[in-house]
Design a protein around this motif. Sequence first.
Motif, mmCIF file in Angstrom:
data_model
loop_
_atom_site.group_PDB
_atom_site.id
_atom_site.type_symbol
_atom_site.label_atom_id
_atom_site.label_comp_id
_atom_site.label_asym_id
_atom_site.label_seq_id
_atom_site.Cartn_x
_atom_site.Cartn_y
_atom_site.Cartn_z
ATOM 1 N N UNK A 137 0.818 -1.214 0.000
ATOM 2 C CA UNK A 137 0.000 0.000 0.000
ATOM 3 C C UNK A 137 0.848 1.259 0.000
ATOM 4 N N UNK A 138 1.974 1.234 0.694
ATOM 5 C CA UNK A 138 2.854 2.407 0.731
ATOM 6 C C UNK A 138 3.433 2.738 -0.631
ATOM 7 N N UNK A 139 3.702 1.708 -1.434
ATOM 8 C CA UNK A 139 4.198 1.942 -2.797
ATOM 9 C C UNK A 139 3.118 2.635 -3.618
ATOM 10 N N UNK A 140 1.881 2.157 -3.487
ATOM 11 C CA UNK A 140 0.767 2.780 -4.218
ATOM 12 C C UNK A 140 0.583 4.224 -3.750
ATOM 13 N N UNK A 141 0.675 4.451 -2.451
ATOM 14 C CA UNK A 141 0.516 5.813 -1.919
ATOM 15 C C UNK A 141 1.575 6.752 -2.492
ATOM 16 N N UNK A 142 2.801 6.282 -2.598
ATOM 17 C CA UNK A 142 3.875 7.116 -3.164
ATOM 18 C C UNK A 142 3.585 7.463 -4.619
ATOM 19 N N UNK A 143 3.083 6.497 -5.385
ATOM 20 C CA UNK A 143 2.764 6.757 -6.790
ATOM 21 C C UNK A 143 1.595 7.742 -6.910
ATOM 22 N N UNK A 144 0.602 7.610 -6.026
ATOM 23 C CA UNK A 144 -0.536 8.537 -6.016
ATOM 24 C C UNK A 144 -0.055 9.953 -5.712
ATOM 25 N N UNK A 145 0.873 10.089 -4.769
ATOM 26 C CA UNK A 145 1.414 11.410 -4.426
ATOM 27 C C UNK A 145 2.132 12.028 -5.630
ATOM 28 N N UNK A 146 2.928 11.221 -6.335
ATOM 29 C CA UNK A 146 3.597 11.712 -7.541
ATOM 30 C C UNK A 146 2.579 12.136 -8.590
ATOM 31 N N UNK A 147 1.593 11.288 -8.842
ATOM 32 C CA UNK A 147 0.571 11.584 -9.851
ATOM 33 C C UNK A 147 -0.228 12.829 -9.471
ATOM 34 N N UNK A 148 -0.574 12.926 -8.202
ATOM 35 C CA UNK A 148 -1.360 14.071 -7.744
ATOM 36 C C UNK A 148 -0.635 15.390 -7.852
ATOM 37 N N UNK A 149 0.680 15.378 -7.836
ATOM 38 C CA UNK A 149 1.456 16.620 -7.866
ATOM 39 C C UNK A 149 1.654 17.177 -9.276
ATOM 40 N N UNK A 150 1.348 16.401 -10.314
ATOM 41 C CA UNK A 150 1.635 16.828 -11.689
ATOM 42 C C UNK A 150 0.886 18.101 -12.051
ATOM 43 N N UNK A 151 -0.433 18.115 -11.904
ATOM 44 C CA UNK A 151 -1.203 19.299 -12.281
ATOM 45 C C UNK A 151 -0.891 20.505 -11.385
ATOM 46 N N UNK A 152 -0.802 20.355 -10.062
ATOM 47 C CA UNK A 152 -0.435 21.511 -9.240
ATOM 48 C C UNK A 152 0.934 22.093 -9.599
ATOM 49 N N UNK A 153 1.917 21.242 -9.887
ATOM 50 C CA UNK A 153 3.248 21.749 -10.256
ATOM 51 C C UNK A 153 3.178 22.533 -11.561
ATOM 52 N N UNK A 154 2.391 22.035 -12.491
ATOM 53 C CA UNK A 154 2.234 22.731 -13.769
ATOM 54 C C UNK A 154 1.557 24.093 -13.574
ATOM 55 N N UNK A 155 0.482 24.118 -12.775
ATOM 56 C CA UNK A 155 -0.241 25.368 -12.553
ATOM 57 C C UNK A 155 0.561 26.375 -11.738
#
Length: 147
Positions: free
Chosen positions: A47-65
Amino acid sequence: MSSSSSTPTNSSPAAPASTGAPALPRELVLRVMPMPADANANGDIFGGWIMAQVDLAGSVQPARLSRGRVTTVAVNEFIFKQRVSVGDLLSFYSQITRIGRTSITVHVEVVAERNPMDPQVVKVTEANLTYVAIDDQGKPRPFAEQA
């Protein structure tokens, strides 16, 4: 396990953003296949591996904006709906649900494509995370388009 055999689309309804601007559409931001090193003794992905990937994915749009650095400040909700196995192809879709002065809340859905001989597409995880735009000293700053 019940599943849908259709491939997800980007046709999810947009949630309203707090700034009054229309919300950005759901976007495919990451695709990855977990490997044996990411699994526990039962062959299920940690689950921790999935959580890390979700955090990376979730940061893409905010970093762009933000046109700069962002940091995760909250995991508001995290739901594991089904197990993930070695060999599942995971697609991470994100959608901004709220834009504040310095923060953005993002909804992330994780879909697994599994069993290539009899393809199945299932939602395995969903989460809501909040990110804050930060300056070089790590202090919150307004998003670029609002400055």
